[in-house]
Write a protein that holds these residues in place. Structure first.
Motif, PDB file in Angstrom:
ATOM      1  N   PRO B  30       7.987  -9.690  -4.437  1.00 21.07           N
ATOM      2  CA  PRO B  30       6.602  -9.648  -3.956  1.00 21.07           C
ATOM      3  C   PRO B  30       6.501  -8.728  -2.754  1.00 21.07           C
ATOM      4  O   PRO B  30       7.441  -8.669  -1.962  1.00 21.07           O
ATOM      5  N   PRO B  31       5.411  -8.021  -2.657  1.00 15.01           N
ATOM      6  CA  PRO B  31       5.290  -7.071  -1.556  1.00 15.01           C
ATOM      7  C   PRO B  31       5.268  -7.762  -0.200  1.00 15.01           C
ATOM      8  O   PRO B  31       4.678  -8.832  -0.073  1.00 15.01           O
ATOM      9  N   PRO B  32       5.938  -7.189   0.778  1.00 16.16           N
ATOM     10  CA  PRO B  32       6.072  -7.849   2.066  1.00 16.16           C
ATOM     11  C   PRO B  32       4.881  -7.635   2.997  1.00 16.16           C
ATOM     12  O   PRO B  32       4.854  -8.204   4.072  1.00 16.16           O
ATOM     13  N   LEU B  33       3.925  -6.849   2.599  1.00 17.55           N
ATOM     14  CA  LEU B  33       2.854  -6.525   3.539  1.00 17.55           C
ATOM     15  C   LEU B  33       1.923  -7.704   3.806  1.00 17.55           C
ATOM     16  O   LEU B  33       1.678  -8.466   2.888  1.00 17.55           O
ATOM     17  N   PRO B  34       1.304  -7.876   4.905  1.00 19.25           N
ATOM     18  CA  PRO B  34       1.566  -7.090   6.104  1.00 19.25           C
ATOM     19  C   PRO B  34       2.822  -7.514   6.845  1.00 19.25           C
ATOM     20  O   PRO B  34       3.285  -6.786   7.704  1.00 19.25           O
ATOM     21  N   GLY B  35       3.370  -8.668   6.496  1.00 15.37           N
ATOM     22  CA  GLY B  35       4.643  -9.085   7.055  1.00 15.37           C
ATOM     23  C   GLY B  35       4.579  -9.271   8.548  1.00 15.37           C
ATOM     24  O   GLY B  35       3.488  -9.342   9.130  1.00 15.37           O
ATOM     25  N   PRO B  36       5.753  -9.358   9.153  1.00 11.20           N
ATOM     26  CA  PRO B  36       5.776  -9.537  10.601  1.00 11.20           C
ATOM     27  C   PRO B  36       5.209  -8.313  11.288  1.00 11.20           C
ATOM     28  O   PRO B  36       5.323  -7.214  10.773  1.00 11.20           O
ATOM     29  N   PRO B  37       4.586  -8.485  12.401  1.00 13.40           N
ATOM     30  CA  PRO B  37       3.955  -7.359  13.091  1.00 13.40           C
ATOM     31  C   PRO B  37       4.940  -6.215  13.302  1.00 13.40           C
ATOM     32  O   PRO B  37       6.066  -6.442  13.725  1.00 13.40           O
ATOM     33  N   GLY B  38       4.470  -5.034  12.950  1.00 11.84           N
ATOM     34  CA  GLY B  38       5.276  -3.854  13.216  1.00 11.84           C
ATOM     35  C   GLY B  38       6.418  -3.652  12.250  1.00 11.84           C
ATOM     36  O   GLY B  38       7.218  -2.759  12.426  1.00 11.84           O
ATOM     37  N   ALA B  39       6.514  -4.467  11.230  1.00 13.12           N
ATOM     38  CA  ALA B  39       7.634  -4.324  10.303  1.00 13.12           C
ATOM     39  C   ALA B  39       7.583  -2.993   9.571  1.00 13.12           C
ATOM     40  O   ALA B  39       6.526  -2.510   9.219  1.00 13.12           O
ATOM     41  N   ARG B  40       8.742  -2.452   9.366  1.00 12.95           N
ATOM     42  CA  ARG B  40       8.856  -1.232   8.573  1.00 12.95           C
ATOM     43  C   ARG B  40       8.986  -1.606   7.106  1.00 12.95           C
ATOM     44  O   ARG B  40       9.728  -2.510   6.758  1.00 12.95           O
ATOM     45  N   VAL B  41       8.291  -0.914   6.321  1.00 11.17           N
ATOM     46  CA  VAL B  41       8.410  -1.172   4.888  1.00 11.17           C
ATOM     47  C   VAL B  41       9.420  -0.184   4.328  1.00 11.17           C
ATOM     48  O   VAL B  41       9.336   1.002   4.584  1.00 11.17           O
ATOM     49  N   ARG B  42      10.360  -0.688   3.599  1.00 13.20           N
ATOM     50  CA  ARG B  42      11.358   0.204   3.015  1.00 13.20           C
ATOM     51  C   ARG B  42      10.687   1.091   1.976  1.00 13.20           C
ATOM     52  O   ARG B  42       9.755   0.673   1.288  1.00 13.20           O
ATOM     53  N   GLY B  43      11.200   2.263   1.847  1.00 16.47           N
ATOM     54  CA  GLY B  43      10.611   3.207   0.880  1.00 16.47           C
ATOM     55  C   GLY B  43      10.612   2.661  -0.530  1.00 16.47           C
ATOM     56  O   GLY B  43       9.609   2.709  -1.234  1.00 16.47           O
ATOM     57  N   ALA B  44      11.725   2.078  -0.919  1.00 18.78           N
ATOM     58  CA  ALA B  44      11.811   1.581  -2.288  1.00 18.78           C
ATOM     59  C   ALA B  44      10.786   0.473  -2.518  1.00 18.78           C
ATOM     60  O   ALA B  44      10.155   0.402  -3.564  1.00 18.78           O
ATOM     61  N   ALA B  45      10.618  -0.322  -1.465  1.00 15.09           N
ATOM     62  CA  ALA B  45       9.660  -1.412  -1.608  1.00 15.09           C
ATOM     63  C   ALA B  45       8.246  -0.851  -1.761  1.00 15.09           C
ATOM     64  O   ALA B  45       7.488  -1.303  -2.627  1.00 15.09           O
ATOM     65  N   ALA B  46       7.956   0.131  -0.943  1.00  9.10           N
ATOM     66  CA  ALA B  46       6.621   0.737  -1.032  1.00  9.10           C
ATOM     67  C   ALA B  46       6.412   1.349  -2.411  1.00  9.10           C
ATOM     68  O   ALA B  46       5.353   1.210  -3.023  1.00  9.10           O
ATOM     69  N   VAL B 124     -10.683  17.313   1.537  1.00  7.23           N
ATOM     70  CA  VAL B 124     -11.975  17.334   0.874  1.00  7.23           C
ATOM     71  C   VAL B 124     -12.478  15.911   0.689  1.00  7.23           C
ATOM     72  O   VAL B 124     -13.601  15.581   0.989  1.00  7.23           O
ATOM     73  N   LYS B 125     -11.574  15.100   0.203  1.00  4.21           N
ATOM     74  CA  LYS B 125     -11.966  13.741  -0.093  1.00  4.21           C
ATOM     75  C   LYS B 125     -11.356  12.863   0.995  1.00  4.21           C
ATOM     76  O   LYS B 125     -10.149  12.867   1.206  1.00  4.21           O
ATOM     77  N   ALA B 126     -12.180  12.112   1.702  1.00  2.00           N
ATOM     78  CA  ALA B 126     -11.683  11.311   2.813  1.00  2.00           C
ATOM     79  C   ALA B 126     -10.765  10.197   2.307  1.00  2.00           C
ATOM     80  O   ALA B 126     -10.994   9.605   1.270  1.00  2.00           O
ATOM     81  N   GLN B 127      -9.726   9.935   3.057  1.00  3.71           N
ATOM     82  CA  GLN B 127      -8.810   8.858   2.730  1.00  3.71           C
ATOM     83  C   GLN B 127      -8.727   7.930   3.928  1.00  3.71           C
ATOM     84  O   GLN B 127      -8.855   8.361   5.072  1.00  3.71           O
ATOM     85  N   THR B 128      -8.500   6.700   3.664  1.00  2.00           N
ATOM     86  CA  THR B 128      -8.489   5.722   4.733  1.00  2.00           C
ATOM     87  C   THR B 128      -7.213   4.901   4.642  1.00  2.00           C
ATOM     88  O   THR B 128      -6.717   4.652   3.556  1.00  2.00           O
ATOM     89  N   ALA B 129      -6.681   4.533   5.802  1.00  2.63           N
ATOM     90  CA  ALA B 129      -5.498   3.680   5.806  1.00  2.63           C
ATOM     91  C   ALA B 129      -5.612   2.654   6.937  1.00  2.63           C
ATOM     92  O   ALA B 129      -6.029   2.992   8.038  1.00  2.63           O
ATOM     93  N   SER B 130      -5.244   1.428   6.604  1.00  6.07           N
ATOM     94  CA  SER B 130      -5.202   0.388   7.637  1.00  6.07           C
ATOM     95  C   SER B 130      -3.768   0.267   8.135  1.00  6.07           C
ATOM     96  O   SER B 130      -2.845   0.112   7.338  1.00  6.07           O
ATOM     97  N   LEU B 131      -3.595   0.390   9.452  1.00  8.96           N
ATOM     98  CA  LEU B 131      -2.261   0.341  10.036  1.00  8.96           C
ATOM     99  C   LEU B 131      -2.134  -0.965  10.813  1.00  8.96           C
ATOM    100  O   LEU B 131      -3.048  -1.352  11.543  1.00  8.96           O
ATOM    101  N   PHE B 132      -1.005  -1.603  10.646  1.00 11.26           N
ATOM    102  CA  PHE B 132      -0.756  -2.829  11.399  1.00 11.26           C
ATOM    103  C   PHE B 132       0.228  -2.493  12.507  1.00 11.26           C
ATOM    104  O   PHE B 132       1.303  -1.965  12.240  1.00 11.26           O
ATOM    105  N   TYR B 133      -0.158  -2.781  13.730  1.00 10.69           N
ATOM    106  CA  TYR B 133       0.656  -2.286  14.837  1.00 10.69           C
ATOM    107  C   TYR B 133       0.737  -3.322  15.942  1.00 10.69           C
ATOM    108  O   TYR B 133      -0.269  -3.899  16.369  1.00 10.69           O
ATOM    109  N   ASN B 134       1.966  -3.542  16.397  1.00 11.20           N
ATOM    110  CA  ASN B 134       2.186  -4.524  17.440  1.00 11.20           C
ATOM    111  C   ASN B 134       2.274  -3.816  18.783  1.00 11.20           C
ATOM    112  O   ASN B 134       3.078  -2.910  18.971  1.00 11.20           O
ATOM    113  N   HIS B 135       1.386  -4.206  19.697  1.00 11.73           N
ATOM    114  CA  HIS B 135       1.369  -3.554  20.998  1.00 11.73           C
ATOM    115  C   HIS B 135       1.268  -4.637  22.062  1.00 11.73           C
ATOM    116  O   HIS B 135       0.323  -5.431  22.070  1.00 11.73           O
TER     117      HIS B 135
END
Lengths: 444, 675
Positions: B30-46, B124-135
């Motif tokens: 199962p996908p780990p997102l969003p997971g613990p704050p600031g977690a890195r997602v492994r490439g293979a998992a993504a 040309v076509k707008a893209q959007t991304a939600s970032l989860f970030y621990n600060h």
């Protein structure tokens, strides 16, 4: 038998030729023999496929051999002549033309053998025109005389230019002086029966100098001149050089001007322009070529030769377009095996033949007379076909075309743009043909 | 394959990265997102997640609870920049830094998925991304709302910006402020957003960040200490950009307890799921099963799915006020989810968000298949492309010369070029695109005409509809406010160019010792063909240009006819400014002269305004057109050639008695690319 008399000597031929010219003049004015007779007559074209050297502009079917087995070639030309004449059922050969290649490289003996074969298979009247294409370098006077003795009575000299630089550009082996000498000698041997070819529209050629050389030529030529605009043919050295940019492309405007000025100069000198590129005075028209433009039958003998005739000897009813095998060795093999080297035969439909009558006939000054047209199309008159067309009417209005009691023909201006006129006339003919009532069943 | 034309790139990339070593692996966890704050997602998992999205339904994925992100922990921002200043590279780094995507060498312009985008370095076509970030111990939701980088899409940009509270203004440390930087800044400034200047490419040899700092201070009035100097390529100092986003951009001012008010700021089409609308929630909450209404169309829909974009669609239970995500609600057509529209809950109407407009095409061009037999293929290609781009207007058109085709309306020139390029690249369609025209207007004075049109001011798209001067009180043409930034050595040439294009100078400012910013009011039709190319060539590529819509101005417009021997050529009627009539007329006549074949008579080519001839060229009559040699062997060949020509002649368009080949029209009508 006509031939022995004909070959008796140049003097007898000269006399016969005069009679022939008188007859031709009458024919040119419109008198034609009956259709029945037409199918029994033909012109004969004999192709000699070899040249010494390749000319830079020429894309004809020619070969530069290391050695020619002339005996074999002669025997095959003779065989094919006989085979095709029998196949055609033609009784009377009215002209023979030795073209090429460089037929003046062949021996007079070969020419004589072919003419003899013609005379043995069909009737070759004494006044038949027998033309040989001559290349100035391969034709010393003695040799020309020998051709005369073999039965040739008309020469067509490929002079092309009187400018040595131009001759070099064209890849010719002769100089301007060679050409003039050959011309003088030919006139001595065949007075009134010598034609010269002159080219126009070469790369970088200018109108003034060209016209002056035409003037020079007119002072020295005989009674027949052909003016040809150079057409750059794919696959030739000249074409490649122009493509590469090594030579300027010929300027069509200048060529048009040379043509117009040249026509005018020839008219001034008493020549009749009896065809797009051909001029004659004293009635010295070429009977042989006239046959092409009048859509008479012709038989092509030799590698790559074209013919158009009804193979009556084989029971054929429709005219066929025929092409002989191009490559000399293959052609010879076929002739030895089958008696002829015909590679392609296609029947010409009635409409196709009429299209040729139209396109070829309009190349001549007399155009298509009503009588001439009627021989090919008894139902529809020229008036029926073209009289009511608005597009044709516009061409008449513009003074490019004439349609009157004599027939349909180009005006002086129209002749120079005939190919444009045909783009209106050919579709009109097709249209009229499709609308025409179905032809009565033959013999019904 | 479940790859919607508009959104597939991301997944395509991830898939490509995964596939080589993938065969025979265990089913993805199962996908780990969003997971613990600031977690890195492994490439293979993504990648596996991406694959999962391709082959299984979204329902298999664990849904994310978005209630954890109150508005104060949310930052909505865009990155804006001139072409090639590094916007997409910075976006790549931000995605990596927050673990949204794996850190690999392949992350190049991750958000630009179209071939044309990456070739041209534009979005040309707008893209959007939600970032989860621990600060500093807090979990933040940073919504990067990517915008189209060009003012052709300024409406889309403005809608995207209205979902933001701040922007990163990226400027190249070497090139400094360029025209598009200025245009973009003012869009953000007018939207009252916080602007964080980011000076990028400080690693370059010729980088001069101090100079750029001064330009920013001078042009935008932003204190020099606010500039962040980074190298997005190397990742230098990018972390501080994220910190600035959190510290300097305010959270959205929204209320979770109010009724739903959501802005549609983009939409794409998926052939299986229908329209996917990108939304920003100003108030309220939305969840699967909610009934929502479009304020524009008043149509009601039931929500099937909501989620966030990371940047793939990641379903969530709900979306809350201040958040940005996507929504699928059974809309069948992108026109049902128009950019700028407001969505609200059924029976709980709200005041729609301001600023909504339907897309307004500013540049029109005819589009025809090169060969009429290609008509249906081209039609389907255009249909597919417009599924994802409702701003292109399509009207069927028919030209006597070019056959059946369309008259297409575009937001601007770049939009048109991009559309054409996508047709060619993605659909392998080859088209004839006619010279672009602009929508003129006429204010009618004739009562009869007003009655006929039922309005006083009409828009003229087809020159054939141009009303006569006597029935019009004035003509109007669209104008733009152009910004040119150039090294000062080119000022003279550029001023001459602008003058020749009927431009009026509005402003001229030195932005540093040797760079000048010029502002011009330019008639749009003067820039639609080759203005940009001319500007680039006369400034050796150093001048930059951008423009914004500036309404309409009165113009002395005339209708110019082209005549061949006195016969009007319908397809060549042109509307032109009086001062330009001669130049334009002469150019058309010359092009016709070069492409009309000679005929049996002289052809007079004339450009005329009313009965006044303003330009003339002549095609001389054929003097010679006859085969020189025609004997036995030549006859067959000659007849074949003549018949082919006669056949071709039948297909020619006749103007009076003049035969005009299609090529001649194409040469006159087609956009001239090489000057």
């Amino acid at each position: 038998m006509a031939l022995p008399r004909a070959r008796a000597g140049a003097g007898a031929w000269a006399a016969a030729a005069k009679a022939a010219q008188r007859r031709r003049r009458a024919e040119g004015a419109g008198g034609s023999p009956s259709p029945a007779a037409r199918s029994q007559r033909a012109a004969l074209y004999v192709h000699w496929p070899y040249c010494e050297k390749r000319c830079s502009y020429c894309n004809f079917n020619k070969y530069i051999p290391r050695g020619v087995d002339e005996a074999a070639m002669r025997s095959c030309l003779v065989t094919e002549t006989q085979t095709l004449l029998l196949l055609s059922g033609v009784r009377r050969v009215e002209s023979v033309f030795f073209g090429g290649g460089t037929p003046s490289l062949a021996s007079p003996h070969t020419v004589a053998a072919v003419l003899e074969a013609v005379a043995q298979t069909a009737h070759l009247p004494a006044d038949s025109e027998v033309t040989l294409e001559v290349n100035p370098t391969s034709a010393p006077a003695s040799r020309l005389a020998a051709f005369g003795a073999a039965g040739v009575n008309r020469l067509s000299i490929g002079l092309q230019s009187l400018d040595d630089a131009e001759l070099q550009l064209l890849g010719r082996t002769h100089s301007a002086n060679d050409a003039l000498r050959t011309l003088a000698e030919a006139r001595g041997l065949f007075p009134g029966r010598v034609s010269v070819d002159l080219m126009l529209g070469l790369p970088a050629q200018q109108v003034g100098p060209w016209l002056r050389r035409l003037g020079d030529l007119l002072r020295r030529c005989d009674d027949h001149v052909s003016l040809y605009q150079l057409s750059l043919e794919r696959g030739t050295a000249l074409f490649a050089r122009v493509q590469r940019g090594a030579l300027p492309a010929p300027d069509p405007e200048l060529a048009a001007e040379m043509y117009q000025e040249g026509r005018a100069a020839l008219r001034e000198a008493g020549f009749r322009q009896y065809e797009v590129s051909n001029f004659a005075r004293n009635g010295a028209l070429s009977t042989h070529n006239w046959t092409y433009w009048q859509c008479g039958q012709y038989i092509g003998v030799g590698p790559g030769a074209h013919g158009r005739f009804v193979p009556q000897g084989a029971g054929g009813l429709a005219r066929e377009a025929r092409i002989q095998t191009l490559e000399p060795d293959n052609w010879m093999k076929e002739v030895k095996l089958f008696g002829h080297g015909t590679r392609k035969r296609s029947s010409l439909g009635e409409l196709e033949l009429l299209e040729e009558v139209l396109a070829m006939g309009l190349r001549t000054d007399v155009g298509i007379t009503h009588q001439h047209w009627q021989q090919f199309e008894p139902q529809l008159t020229l008036g029926d076909v073209f009289g009511a067309s608005e597009a044709v009417h516009a061409l008449l209005e513009q003074g490019l075309l004439l349609l009157d009691h004599r027939g349909l023909r180009c005006s002086w201006e129209g002749l120079a743009v005939l190919d444009s006129l045909l783009l209106t006339l050919l579709p009109r003919l097709q249209e009229a043909w499709q609308q025409k009532a179905p032809a009565p069943v033959p013999g019904g | 394959m479940r790859l919607p034309a508009g959104r597939g790139w991301w997944r395509g990339r991830a898939l490509a990265a995964w596939v080589p070593g993938a065969a025979g692996r265990a089913p993805p966890p199962p996908p780990p997102l969003p997971g613990p704050p600031g977690a890195r997602v492994r490439g293979a998992a993504a990648a596996r997640r991406a694959l999962d999205r391709l082959y299984s339904s979204a329902a298999r994925q664990e849904k994310v609870d978005m209630s954890r992100f109150p508005a104060e922990n949310i930052r909505n921002f865009s990155i804006i920049a001139h072409v090639d200043h590094g916007k997409s590279t910075l976006a790549d780094r931000l995605l990596e830094l927050t673990g949204t995507i794996d850190k690999t060498k392949n992350n190049k312009q991750v958000l630009d998925k179209l071939q044309v985008e990456r070739e041209r370095g534009i979005t040309v076509k707008a893209q959007t991304a939600s970032l989860f970030y621990n600060h500093e111990g807090k979990e933040y939701l940073l919504n990067l709302i990517d915008t189209p980088g060009h003012v052709d899409f300024s409406y889309e940009v403005s809608r995207s910006l209205s979902a933001c509270q701040g922007v990163l203004l990226v400027v190249d440390a070497n090139e400094g402020i360029q025209a598009q930087t200025v245009a973009n800044f003012f869009l953000a400034f007018e939207a009252q957003l916080s602007v964080i200047p980011v000076i990028n490419k400080i690693d370059l040899k010729n980088a001069d960040p101090e100079r750029v700092v001064k330009q920013i201070e001078k042009v935008f009035d932003i204190p020099s200490d606010e500039c962040i100097k980074i190298s997005a390529k190397l990742g230098t100092n990018v972390e501080s950009v994220l910190q600035a986003v959190i510290e300097r951009i305010p959270p959205p001012k929204v209320h979770r307890n109010n009724p739903l008010k959501a802005l549609v700021f983009d939409s794409t089409f998926d052939q299986y799921r229908g329209v996917i609308a990108n939304v920003a929630l100003f108030d309220g909450v939305v969840a699967k099963g909610d009934k929502i209404v479009s304020a524009h169309t008043q149509k009601t829909y039931e929500v099937n799915e909501v989620g966030v974009l990371n940047p793939n669609e990641q379903p969530t239970h709900k979306l809350y006020a201040g958040q940005v995500g996507y929504l699928i609600a059974g809309m069948k057509d992108v026109t049902e989810a128009q950019i700028g529209d407001t969505l609200y809950l059924h029976k709980q109407p709200v005041e729609p968000l301001p600023g909504f407009k339907s897309a307004k095409p500013m540049v029109f061009a005819g589009m025809y298949p090169v060969d009429q037999s290609e008509y249906n293929n081209l039609k389907s290609a255009i249909e597919k492309l417009t599924l994802n781009d409702s701003s292109v207007t399509v009207h069927r058109d028919n030209s006597l010369a070019l056959g059946a085709g369309w008259r297409l309306g575009f937001l601007g020139l770049l939009h048109m070029e991009v559309f054409n390029q996508r047709l060619e690249q993605e659909y392998n369609a080859s088209v004839i695109l006619t010279t672009p025209t602009v929508p003129y207007k006429a204010v009618l004075s004739s009562a009869k005409l007003i009655k006929e049109y039922r309005e006083k001011e009409i828009t003229i798209i087809n020159p054939a509809q141009f009303p006569e001067k006597s029935k019009v009180s004035e003509y109007l043409e669209p104008v733009v406010l152009g910004t040119i930034i150039t090294p000062d050595e080119y000022i003279g040439k550029i001023m001459m160019l602008c003058q020749a294009r009927r431009a009026v100078q509005k402003n001229m400012v030195f932005i540093d010792q040797n760079r000048v910013m010029l502002k011009y009011l330019l008639p749009l039709n003067e820039i639609v063909v080759d203005f940009y190319d001319s500007l680039k060539s006369l400034s050796s590529g150093y001048a930059s240009f951008d423009y914004e819509d500036a309404g309409y101005q009165t113009a002395e417009l005339v209708k110019m006819d082209i005549l061949l021997n006195g016969n009007f050529v319908e397809e060549l009627v042109t509307i032109v400014h009086k001062d330009k009539a001669h130049t334009v007329g002469k150019a058309i006549c010359e092009r016709l002269k070069d492409s009309l074949p000679r005929q049996l008579f002289e052809i007079a080519i004339q450009a005329a305004i009313g009965s006044r001839i303003i330009a003339r060229e002549t095609v001389k009559a054929y003097r010679k057109n006859v085969l020189a040699k025609c004997y036995g062997g030549d006859i067959t060949r000659k007849m074949k050639l003549l018949k082919r020509q006669a056949e071709g002649k039948k297909k020619l368009r006749k103007v009076g008695n003049i035969e005009v080949p299609k090529d001649a029209f194409i040469k006159v009508l087609k956009t001239q690319t090489d000057k």
